[in-house]
Structures are given as C-alpha cells and as structure tokens.
Enzyme design. Structure first.
Site, mmCIF file in Angstrom:
data_model
loop_
_atom_site.group_PDB
_atom_site.id
_atom_site.type_symbol
_atom_site.label_atom_id
_atom_site.label_comp_id
_atom_site.label_asym_id
_atom_site.label_seq_id
_atom_site.Cartn_x
_atom_site.Cartn_y
_atom_site.Cartn_z
ATOM 1 N N LYS A 186 0.865 -1.178 0.000
ATOM 2 C CA LYS A 186 0.000 0.000 0.000
ATOM 3 C C LYS A 186 0.907 1.235 0.000
ATOM 4 O O LYS A 186 1.945 1.244 0.675
ATOM 5 C CB LYS A 186 -0.881 -0.026 1.250
ATOM 6 C CG LYS A 186 -1.900 1.099 1.331
ATOM 7 C CD LYS A 186 -2.799 0.939 2.574
ATOM 8 C CE LYS A 186 -3.830 2.054 2.675
ATOM 9 N NZ LYS A 186 -4.716 1.897 3.847
ATOM 10 N N SER A 220 -9.713 2.145 3.026
ATOM 11 C CA SER A 220 -8.792 2.876 2.170
ATOM 12 C C SER A 220 -7.808 1.978 1.409
ATOM 13 O O SER A 220 -7.211 2.427 0.435
ATOM 14 C CB SER A 220 -7.998 3.864 3.024
ATOM 15 O OG SER A 220 -7.145 3.166 3.914
ATOM 16 N N SER A 269 -10.032 -0.254 7.163
ATOM 17 C CA SER A 269 -9.405 -0.068 5.851
ATOM 18 C C SER A 269 -8.756 -1.312 5.236
ATOM 19 O O SER A 269 -8.401 -1.299 4.057
ATOM 20 C CB SER A 269 -8.359 1.048 5.923
ATOM 21 O OG SER A 269 -8.994 2.298 5.887
#
Lengths: 485, 476
Positions: free
Chosen positions: A77, A152, A176
């Site tokens: 990420k 997210s 997330s």
C-alpha cells in the site's frame, strides 16, 4: 496459471524448481500491464527493481538460503515508506516524495525475500472507504468495474482480487483492510494494535492505525503475518511479545469453539441478503462443532461518532508536518510564511483530508476539548469494555464486515455520513485495539460479501485457525472475477 | 504608592544527554547546519519518537534533588503550532501530567537570610530548530540540529519579590543542575535560559497584578536588567492611568528595552492532547531508589559539611559550593594535606580574582591543584610568606613551573635564619637614626615603619613573625 495459486502453492513450486522468481515476477508484471489500466490499483509499478530482486532471490534459493516467502511478489500500500520508490499516500501532497528509508514492514517483507511489484492506490492519507479520495483517481472493483473496491486499502484489495499480485499489505484505522477485503472478495487481517510496527507507515490516526496482510486465504495471511509481526524498538507502541508461528494452529479442529453473535451487528441497518449470507456461514461453523452464543455489545452505536472525533483529532496533528517546508508539495512563489502554509496545504490536500483536519482541529480546540476529545476517550473505554466482557464468554465474535456490498463509484461521494457508516461494524475493533479479519462468505447480486471474525488481543492464531477451517469447507475465497481469470 | 514586584521564572535547562530526546541523533553543539538531524528530527512522514531513558533519569534526578514529587505516571503531550523550525507542526512536551511535581529550593538573600522558592513543576520537552534570517537573500534558512534536544522546563511559583531574588534563584538552579550533571549550564550556547513572568501590585494587596512574560533571557545580568526595566514600565503604565496587558514581551539587550511580541488575544491555541505515539512514562519505587543513590552531595549538604567538618565560615562554605567544580577544586587541594581555611582563603581570594580578571572558569585554571597545594604547603612551612606567595602564584599562573621551582628561580625563599634577619634589622636601624630616636621617645606607631623597611630590605622574604619579635627586642 501462477496467479491463481496461493502463497504456499507458489512457495512449493519455487522450492520444487518448477518456476523461478523471475518467471513469477514477469508473470505478475505482465498481468498488471494487461489489467491495471482498467482497475487503477497501482500508483507506482517497480518492474526493473522487482526483476533485479527476483534474480537475487533465485540465487538465494540456489544457495539453499530461501525461506517460505523468498521470491514471491507482493504489493505494498502506498502508505508504507519505501526507499528509492515514491511514497505518495494517495495524495498530491506527496506526489514528489521519495522516502530516504524503508518502513519496518517493508524491511521485514524484504528480509523474508518478497519481491515488490509496486505501490498500490489508496484513499488519500487512508481517509475514505471507497478509494475515491485518491489523488491518483478511483480504483475499480474487479467484480464490477463500475463499483468501488472499498477503502482505504482499495488498491491492495482490488489487485489481489484480480490476481495482479499474490498478496499485498494494507493498513486498517477503522476498517481499511477488512472493508475492502469484504467488498473485493479476498481475505484480510487487521492484527492487534501493537503487533506490527507502525514505523514508516504514514500516520493517519496513531492510536488506531495497524498494518496487516491482504491475500487469497487465511493460510496466506498467516504466512505474511509471520514475516510482518514483532516488536520494533523504533515504535514505542509496538509490543515486546513473542511472535508465534501463525500457521501452527491453522488445522486445529473447531469443536467446542464459542462464537458470539452481537445482536447489535444484525439490526435493521443490515441488508437481508448480507444477513442471510452471514447466517449461512455461521451454520457452517455449527456443523464444525462450534457453539453459538448470543451476546450484546451495548455501546456499538457509539463507535462511529467516537471514531470521528478521535481519528480526526489525531490526524489534524499528524498531518501538520505537511507544511511545504521540507518535503512534499510547495506552492509556487509564496508571498510570505502564512501564504506558503495556506496554499501548499490548500493545494496539496483533497477535500476529505481537509474535512477531517477541520473536524479534528475543532475537537481539540480550547473550550471544546473536554466535550469532544475527552468524552470520546471515555466512551472509547466503554466500547473496549464491551469486548472485554464478551470475551469472558466467547472465543471469537462474528458478524458482517460491511452492511452492504460494493456501491457504485460516485454514489456516496456527496454524502460523507453514509460513507462513514459503511465502517460501522469494523470501527469498534480499532477503538478496542483487537485483531479482526474479513473472509469471503458468498455473493449478493454477484458482488462479494465478507464475514468478519474478531478475536481477543493477540489471539491472531485462533482468528486464523477459525478462518482457515471455514476456507477448508468453502470455496468463496477461491472465486476470481471472470475477466481476470 | 509603594509597589511590590512579583516574579515567577520558567527555566529551560538543556539536558546533557548524548542523543536527542526522541531520536538517536547527536546533541553536540556547533555542527554544520542539519548534519545532526535524522529522519525523526526532520519529521519525515512515517517516523515515530522513542523516548530517551537518559532524559527521564535526569529529570528524575532533578525532582529528587529539589524534594519535589517525582510523578510515577507522566504523559507526553503534543503542543500544536506551525513554525518552519518546528518540523512536525507540534512540539512534544508534557502538559497535564509532568514528570516532576511540586517541590522547592532555598535561595540565599543578600542580607544573609534564606528564602524558600516553590517549584510548581518541571516537565520534559523537545527543543525546536533554529530559523536563520541572515545570508539567505530575503528567505529564511532552517537548521534542525537543535530540533529534538531534550529540555527540562522548570517552572517556579511567583515567589520572588525582586530582580535580585530572581537572579539568586536562577543561579541556585544553575548551580544545582550542574551539580547533578544533567545540564552543562552554558548560557552563551543557550543550554540554560529563562522566561520571566513579571507583575506589580500595590504593597499589601493580595491579588496578583496582570503579568507580562519576558521571553528567552540568557544571562544573569540580562535577567536582572530585563525585570527591573519591565517593573519600571509596568509601574509607569499604572501610574499614568493605563493598564498592564497580559502579553509576551521580548527583552532586547542591545537597545535595553522590552517590547511586545504578542498579546493574550493573539496567543496560539496549542490544542494540547496526549501524544498517541508515546506510552505514559511509568516509574516505580525501585527505579526512584536507584536514581536516588546516584545523587551527588548537593550544595547545601556540602556547605554544611565544610562548616562542621572543616571549620570554614558559612560565608566561605557558601561561596565554595556555588559550583561543583569550585568545590571539587577546593577539596582536591585540601586532600593534598593543606589546611582548609588557608586553602579557602586562597581560592576565594587570589585564585578567583585572577580567574575573573581573565574570564576563565575554575576548570580552566592554569594553576593545577597540585601546584596550588604545593605553594600553600610552602606557606605553611614558612618557606614563603603569604605576600611572597602572590609572586609565586603569578609565576605558576604564567607557567613557570611548580611552587618550589618558582621560589628557587626567583629567589623568593623566606628568610627564617635569625642571624640573617638580625643583620638586616641592624642595618635598617642604623640607617634610620631619627626614626629610632622618635620611637624610643614614645612614638610607638613607628614600629610599622621599621617592619616595612625590613621587609623592603629583604625584598619581602623575611619571615614577618620573626621580624616582629627580633625588631621589638632590638628597638628597646
């Protein structure tokens, strides 16, 4: 083909010499090339260094120095700092930022021998539940490219679901990892707060942020968690606690397992189809010998409001360092200091980030601090106590991960409250610092539905065991969207 | 109207840790800009603070030494404000739960009495970097070497009633932190500086007047000047019918004025909240006991010992214990078997005077402990007189060797041979027939004249006691 294989399968193939790390890396890089223009799940692709690292991994294997993850690709990420690779955090603010150091998680995965394919897209500064707040454009859900992947960690979820990478890292502040895992039909784990180092992970809300693995199965998550976990002297909030082998208990029978079902997770907010799917998963556990116990987490309704005081408060302070002075976006021709601050931040941050900075600044202001921040901390303790009491009676808690399946891009962009409510079942877990997972449990109208499993602090082994046993009986986690097969 | 001044000080003492309070970068002073700032000090994305255990230990020492409450549970908090030399946009400090709570320290007033000054609290915090406004063509340069340097902010009660008291308190704390070896006390480098909260009120009034905060004063002299100046200003304001406003003022040593920096209305809302990146600091009794054992003998204890065991006067003991280095120097000399009172007189007198004149501290004294002790022994065994010793001391100061070498080289050895002294006296008497006659006819005062002449003739080397005795005899 290789992309349908789990980490343990790939590990076996590499060990047997049926494939090299270079071949695997090329395969996944090719898949990214073919499919990611559609999904937009990557912000940066690091083909050249990946192939170089793969060559080194193959040599390591030849020398007999390979571990279970050596030579297997992974995507990080874009919230994790990576030396020599841009780390944008999904923001214009950091579009030009290259970290001079690696995050501990990145370092650990590299020590395990994993190959970085690139950095995945995400909501800006991890603030969002749909991946629409990214400066680099929305990510699409591989099951329906009109739909969001969740957020997210949307890029990580989408790329794993489309099998553009065998696994990815994510971070979870209010859901997330779990919510996008649920919306994309993959397996994701948020560990206990303090289990994985936060060093080098760009902070959103420090007391809630936790990194974790996103993969095809619970077994894969166990392998990744083995590599990721552990005390880090650079993170005071990481815990000095031994890391067990998370694969050791995967096959323990679930006979006598006590599963708690909080009535608050099955109320009117939950769609009937999702409810049915979760119930069916529960039935599966019953068949495996688990005992179902009805419980109550009476302060559940407070989780979202508490979270939206605590998280913005911390973020308003955490994001102060993005001031245009030392790194990141700086406005053109600042007139004076105030102009430099105002324009650099005004131009560098997107709307959702600004909204949360404003909320947080307000909540910490003189005259409001007690009513908001202190009150929220008190309620946070009550929410946490709910879980403490529940775990006196049950081994794990189950429920839906998200109240609904992936919604369409743009559907909720103008309605932050409704967007915030998509994390209603995941947020309390962060407030209590507990480990939680989402595992695929079925489909509603061709879109994946996730089952959330929550365990007590540092009980990740049990969490993974419970999830793995379910995946031995079901195939939901093996489903791949047609066009990405 | 008669006015009373009320002063409270906030002293910032830079702790002498090798590395910074939340990172492993060095704290050494004077390096090239930004060469001692690591990723944590630069506030890069993703970095986290880890507290330096040494800073905790030093703060604990201070707490124990001032009989303050050392808090077993203290919390780091973020003080949020934007400034270019504050890399994170917040300063890590302590707000509601500081590491050191209420305590006190005694100061010595000019009239010889003591006064107890309350310590409200002392908390740990990180220093900011420096903004450099020159040499950057209208821009500002940022040096983050200082960012993250550990500070102990010591907050006093508003117990001081004059600038002199404030200076006495500041000196006391300055000496204490050096005794404890937690701060180098270097005011020129900013290692020890203070803010002063000053207000005035009509004598007899209970309520405090409105205070102004004078920022960043870094010398004892400036503290006294700045406070006196501010007191005058405030009294003038009130007597002219205006009001003192609560504000922060800057003391300008060059222009000798204080001027407003910002008023209360313009003050920042710092939005303090507990830093979620750091755990509370938890100290137990075992730890406190361990630290207590490392405490050195403190000035007050040392001074009492000097009086009781060494027979020094309170005044001398007080001066000798103002700094640990001075006391150590003194003790090192008497450890060479030199009498304490003689040693004290010399260190307080000639040694200190010479150091002051040449602007040196005791640790830079060109005359070593051994050399000074050697010279004092020669006074004790009558090889030289106290007066001649001044010449010997000067020789040693200039690097001419130890006392015996200087005495030998300069021929300063005291004349103790009775017949030699008698010879000199005889000559003096025969050269002063008039004075002899006057003396013998009752002008006793002239005895001094003869002593002076003898000393002069012996170039100061004749033993004064012997001169006295023999001279008295001969003049009869």
């Amino acid at each position: 083909m290789y992309h349908t294989k789990t980490l343990s399968e790939l590990s076996a193939l590499l060990e047997a010499g049926d494939v090299t790390s270079v071949q695997l890396t090329e395969h996944f890089l090719q898949r990214i090339k073919n499919h990611d223009t559609e999904l937009n799940s990557f912000i940066t692709i690091t083909a050249e260094p990946a192939l170089k690292a793969a060559t080194a991994a193959d040599e390591k294997r030849k020398a007999g120095k390979a571990g279970p993850l050596t030579g297997i690709p992974i995507a990080h990420k874009d919230i994790f700092c990576t030396k020599n690779i841009k780390t944008s955090c999904g923001s214009k603010m950091l579009d030009n930022f290259v970290s001079p150091y690696d995050a501990t998680v990145v370092e650990k995965m590299q020590q395990a021998g994993m190959i970085i394919l690139g950095k995945t897209n995400m909501d800006e500064f991890a603030m969002g539940s749909s991946n629409e707040t990214s400066f680099f454009g929305p990510v699409k859900n591989p099951w329906n490219t009109k739909a969001v992947p969740g957020g997210s960690s949307g890029g990580s979820a989408s790329s794993v679901a489309a099998r553009l990478t065998p696994a990815a890292t994510g971070t979870d502040t209010g859901g997330s990892i779990r919510q996008p895992a649920s919306l994309c039909g993959i397996t994701g784990l948020k560990p206990t707060y303090g289990r994985v180092s936060r060093y080098g992970m760009i902070a959103f809300a420090s007391s809630l942020d936790q990194a974790g693995p996103m993969a095809q199965s619970a077994e894969d998550c166990a392998l990744l968690l083995n590599a990721m976990s552990g005390f880090d002297p650079k993170d005071s909030t990481s815990l000095e606690k031994d890391v067990p082998d998370y694969t050791a208990d995967l096959n323990k029978p679930l006979d006598g397992l006590k599963i708690g079902l909080p009535k608050e997770y099955f109320d009117e907010g939950l769609s009937k189809t999702t409810n049915d799917i979760v119930q069916k998963a529960i039935d599966e556990y019953k068949a495996m010998g688990a005992e179902i116990i009805d419980i109550s987490l009476p302060n559940t309704h407070l989780a979202v409001p508490v979270y939206y005081v605590v998280a913005p408060a911390e973020c308003s302070s955490n994001l102060s360092r993005f001031d245009g002075v030392r790194f990141g976006h700086r406005c053109e021709e600042p007139k004076d200091l105030e102009d430099l601050y105002k324009r650099s931040r005004g131009e560098g941050f997107g709307d959702e980030v600004k909204r949360r900075i404003l909320i947080g600044t307000y909540a910490l202001s003189a005259g409001y601090y007690d009513a908001y921040y202190i009150k929220a901390q008190q309620l946070r303790r009550m929410i946490s106590d709910d879980f403490t009491r529940a775990f006196e009676k049950v081994d794990v808690i189950m429920g839906p991960t998200s109240p609904e399946t992936a919604f369409n891009i743009g559907e909720k962009s103008d309605d932050p409250i409704s967007m915030y409510l998509s994390d209603i079942y995941t947020i309390a877990v962060n407030l209590a610092g507990l480990p939680g997972m989402s595992v695929p449990a079925g489909f509603n109208n061709k879109m994946p539905v996730g089952l959330q499993i929550i365990a007590n602090h540092f009980d990740e082994s049990r969490l993974l065991n419970v999830a793995h046993q379910y995946q031995q009986k079901t195939d939901w986690h093996k489903a791949i969207p047609e066009q990405f097969k | 109207m008669e006015w009373e001044t009320v002063i409270g000080l906030e002293i910032h003492a830079q702790l002498r840790t090798k590395s910074k309070i939340f990172s492993s970068a060095s704290t050494a002073f004077g390096a090239a800009p930004n060469t001692q700032a690591c990723a944590v000090d630069l506030g890069l994305p993703g970095v986290l603070p880890v507290v330096n255990a040494e800073a905790i230990r030093m703060a604990t020492k201070f707490g124990l030494a001032t009989n303050s409450e050392v808090c077993k549970h203290s919390v780091f908090a973020r003080k949020n404000y934007f400034y270019p030399d504050l890399p994170k946009g917040y300063q890590i400090s302590q707000m509601e739960l500081p590491i050191v709570g209420v305590g006190s320290i005694d100061i010595d007033l000019e009239d010889g009495t003591k006064k107890t000054i309350g310590i409200t609290r002392a908390h740990l915090e990180e220093d900011a970097g420096k903004s450099l406004h020159e040499d950057y063509q209208g821009m500002t340069g940022i040096d983050l070497n200082r960012a993250g340097t550990p500070l102990l902010e010591i907050v006093s009660e508003p117990d001081m009633r004059s600038a002199k008291e404030a200076v006495a308190y500041m000196k006391k704390i300055h000496s204490l932190v050096q005794y404890l070896e937690i701060c180098d006390g270097n005011m020129a480098e900013g290692s020890f500086r203070c803010d002063a909260n000053v207000s005035v009120r009509p004598k007899g009034q209970k309520e405090y007047g409105t205070r102004a905060e004078l920022k960043n004063i870094n010398s004892f002299r400036f503290v006294e000047r700045a406070i006196n100046l501010e007191v005058e200003r405030q009294i003038e304001e009130i007597e002219d019918g205006r009001k003192v406003v609560q504000e922060t003022r800057l003391y300008d040593a060059d222009k000798h004025e204080t001027r407003s920096m910002r008023s209360k209305e313009e003050a920042n809302d710092y939005r303090y909240f507990p830093d979620p990146d750091l755990l509370p600091v938890v100290l137990d009794d075992v730890y406190l006991e361990e630290v207590r054992k490392t405490l050195p003998e403190l000035p007050a204890e040392k001074s009492t010992r000097f009086v009781n065991d060494l027979g020094l006067s309170e005044y001398d003991a007080g001066i000798l214990t103002t700094s640990r280095e001075l006391a150590d120097f003194f003790e090192a000399v008497i450890n060479e078997s030199v009498e304490a009172k003689l040693t004290a007189n010399w260190i307080i007198g000639d040694v200190s005077a010479r150091l002051n004149k040449e602007d040196l501290s005791i640790t830079d004294c060109p005359v070593s402990v051994i050399h000074l002790a050697g010279m004092l022994k020669r006074i004790e065994d009558n090889t030289i007189s106290g007066k001649i010793a001044k010449d010997v001391f000067d020789g040693m100061w200039k690097g001419e060797g130890d006392a015996d070498t200087v005495i030998e080289k300069k021929g300063l050895k005291q004349i103790t041979d009775n017949s030699a002294i008698e010879a000199i006296i005889d000559e003096v008497i025969s050269n002063s027939p008039n004075q002899l006659e006057q003396y013998r006819s009752g002008k006793d005062k002239l005895f001094g004249y003869f002593v002076g002449q003898v000393m002069k003739a012996s170039q100061g080397k004749a033993n004064p006691a012997q001169v006295n005795t023999i001279l008295k005899d001969k003049l009869k």
